[in-house]
Design a protein around this motif. Sequence first.
Motif, mmCIF file in Angstrom:
data_model
loop_
_atom_site.group_PDB
_atom_site.id
_atom_site.type_symbol
_atom_site.label_atom_id
_atom_site.label_comp_id
_atom_site.label_asym_id
_atom_site.label_seq_id
_atom_site.Cartn_x
_atom_site.Cartn_y
_atom_site.Cartn_z
ATOM 1 N N GLN A 1 93.021 -0.519 65.080
ATOM 2 C CA GLN A 1 93.674 -1.005 63.868
ATOM 3 C C GLN A 1 94.132 -2.438 64.089
ATOM 4 O O GLN A 1 94.826 -2.722 65.062
ATOM 5 C CB GLN A 1 94.868 -0.111 63.528
ATOM 6 N N GLY A 2 93.728 -3.314 63.198
ATOM 7 C CA GLY A 2 94.113 -4.702 63.326
ATOM 8 C C GLY A 2 95.492 -4.952 62.781
ATOM 9 O O GLY A 2 96.096 -4.121 62.109
ATOM 10 N N GLN A 3 95.990 -6.144 63.083
ATOM 11 C CA GLN A 3 97.302 -6.544 62.589
ATOM 12 C C GLN A 3 97.193 -7.899 61.913
ATOM 13 O O GLN A 3 96.465 -8.785 62.385
ATOM 14 C CB GLN A 3 98.312 -6.615 63.736
ATOM 15 N N LEU A 4 97.929 -8.045 60.824
ATOM 16 C CA LEU A 4 97.976 -9.303 60.085
ATOM 17 C C LEU A 4 99.428 -9.721 59.953
ATOM 18 O O LEU A 4 100.281 -8.899 59.585
ATOM 19 C CB LEU A 4 97.354 -9.123 58.691
ATOM 20 N N VAL A 5 99.705 -10.988 60.226
ATOM 21 C CA VAL A 5 101.068 -11.491 60.128
ATOM 22 C C VAL A 5 101.053 -12.781 59.310
ATOM 23 O O VAL A 5 100.439 -13.773 59.724
ATOM 24 C CB VAL A 5 101.682 -11.755 61.515
ATOM 25 N N GLU A 6 101.748 -12.737 58.171
ATOM 26 C CA GLU A 6 101.832 -13.913 57.318
ATOM 27 C C GLU A 6 103.043 -14.766 57.699
ATOM 28 O O GLU A 6 104.052 -14.261 58.189
ATOM 29 C CB GLU A 6 101.970 -13.516 55.837
ATOM 30 N N SER A 7 102.932 -16.053 57.421
ATOM 31 C CA SER A 7 104.046 -16.981 57.608
ATOM 32 C C SER A 7 103.846 -18.160 56.675
ATOM 33 O O SER A 7 102.773 -18.326 56.080
ATOM 34 C CB SER A 7 104.120 -17.450 59.065
ATOM 35 N N GLY A 8 104.892 -18.967 56.546
ATOM 36 C CA GLY A 8 104.783 -20.190 55.774
ATOM 37 C C GLY A 8 105.431 -20.160 54.404
ATOM 38 O O GLY A 8 105.438 -21.167 53.694
ATOM 39 N N GLY A 9 105.962 -19.011 54.022
ATOM 40 C CA GLY A 9 106.637 -18.940 52.736
ATOM 41 C C GLY A 9 107.953 -19.696 52.753
ATOM 42 O O GLY A 9 108.418 -20.162 53.791
ATOM 43 N N GLY A 10 108.544 -19.812 51.569
ATOM 44 C CA GLY A 10 109.818 -20.505 51.487
ATOM 45 C C GLY A 10 110.180 -20.843 50.063
ATOM 46 O O GLY A 10 109.555 -20.360 49.113
ATOM 47 N N LEU A 11 111.187 -21.692 49.930
ATOM 48 C CA LEU A 11 111.666 -22.148 48.633
ATOM 49 C C LEU A 11 111.122 -23.547 48.377
ATOM 50 O O LEU A 11 111.235 -24.436 49.227
ATOM 51 C CB LEU A 11 113.193 -22.169 48.627
ATOM 52 N N VAL A 12 110.541 -23.745 47.211
ATOM 53 C CA VAL A 12 109.951 -25.030 46.870
ATOM 54 C C VAL A 12 110.190 -25.313 45.395
ATOM 55 O O VAL A 12 110.293 -24.388 44.581
ATOM 56 C CB VAL A 12 108.445 -25.045 47.215
ATOM 57 N N GLN A 13 110.290 -26.583 45.059
ATOM 58 C CA GLN A 13 110.480 -26.960 43.662
ATOM 59 C C GLN A 13 109.148 -26.924 42.915
ATOM 60 O O GLN A 13 108.073 -27.059 43.535
ATOM 61 C CB GLN A 13 111.083 -28.361 43.582
ATOM 62 N N ASP B 1 92.153 -2.050 53.571
ATOM 63 C CA ASP B 1 92.887 -1.093 54.395
ATOM 64 C C ASP B 1 94.031 -1.725 55.180
ATOM 65 O O ASP B 1 95.045 -1.092 55.432
ATOM 66 C CB ASP B 1 91.932 -0.421 55.398
ATOM 67 N N ASP B 2 93.856 -2.939 55.627
ATOM 68 C CA ASP B 2 94.839 -3.563 56.514
ATOM 69 C C ASP B 2 95.627 -4.631 55.758
ATOM 70 O O ASP B 2 95.028 -5.511 55.125
ATOM 71 C CB ASP B 2 94.152 -4.184 57.734
ATOM 72 N N TRP B 3 96.952 -4.573 55.893
ATOM 73 C CA TRP B 3 97.846 -5.485 55.175
ATOM 74 C C TRP B 3 98.883 -6.061 56.115
ATOM 75 O O TRP B 3 99.341 -5.388 57.050
ATOM 76 C CB TRP B 3 98.556 -4.743 54.050
ATOM 77 N N GLY B 4 99.274 -7.299 55.835
ATOM 78 C CA GLY B 4 100.410 -7.878 56.512
ATOM 79 C C GLY B 4 101.705 -7.446 55.837
ATOM 80 O O GLY B 4 101.693 -6.724 54.831
ATOM 81 N N GLN B 5 102.814 -7.935 56.374
ATOM 82 C CA GLN B 5 104.131 -7.536 55.863
ATOM 83 C C GLN B 5 104.565 -8.381 54.673
ATOM 84 O O GLN B 5 105.519 -8.029 53.985
ATOM 85 C CB GLN B 5 105.178 -7.636 56.985
ATOM 86 N N GLY B 6 103.885 -9.495 54.452
ATOM 87 C CA GLY B 6 104.198 -10.352 53.320
ATOM 88 C C GLY B 6 105.132 -11.492 53.671
ATOM 89 O O GLY B 6 105.905 -11.418 54.631
ATOM 90 N N THR B 7 105.046 -12.546 52.880
ATOM 91 C CA THR B 7 105.943 -13.688 53.024
ATOM 92 C C THR B 7 106.380 -14.125 51.628
ATOM 93 O O THR B 7 105.569 -14.197 50.706
ATOM 94 C CB THR B 7 105.270 -14.842 53.797
#
Length: 126
Positions: free
Chosen positions: A1-13, A114-120
């Motif tokens: 089973q693979g793993q996906l990790v998202e990053s880079g989200g945040g607050l932007v105008q 089938d495979d999802w990250g946790q979200g950002t």
Amino acid sequence: QGQLVESGGGLVQPGGSLRLSCAASGFTSDYYAIGWFRQAPGKEREFVAGSKRSGTYTYYADSVKGRFTFSRDNSKNAIYLQMNDLRLEDTAVYYCAADQNVITSTIRSPQAYDDWGQGTQVTVSS
């Protein structure tokens, strides 16, 4: 089973930019279809952008076409979503997803992956 990790989200105008990253491990992402999806509060998860395995063609939702760019870096086993000219309606949790069996007719369907990250979280606000 693979793993996906998202990053880079945040607050932007509004009008700003963000670049989301999705790091894949446990599998070679180039052999998988990858999709970016998003889900806003009270709404269903929706397709944003994606490509089939080893694909050179990228699919986009009409709402992001011309503003968002999907890309892969196979040397890093990573996938990116460059988001420009962000709008209030782009606010959502963004997910990357992977699956080996996605085809053209299913690439926009969350149920095909089938495979999802946790979200950002991406929040566009003035």
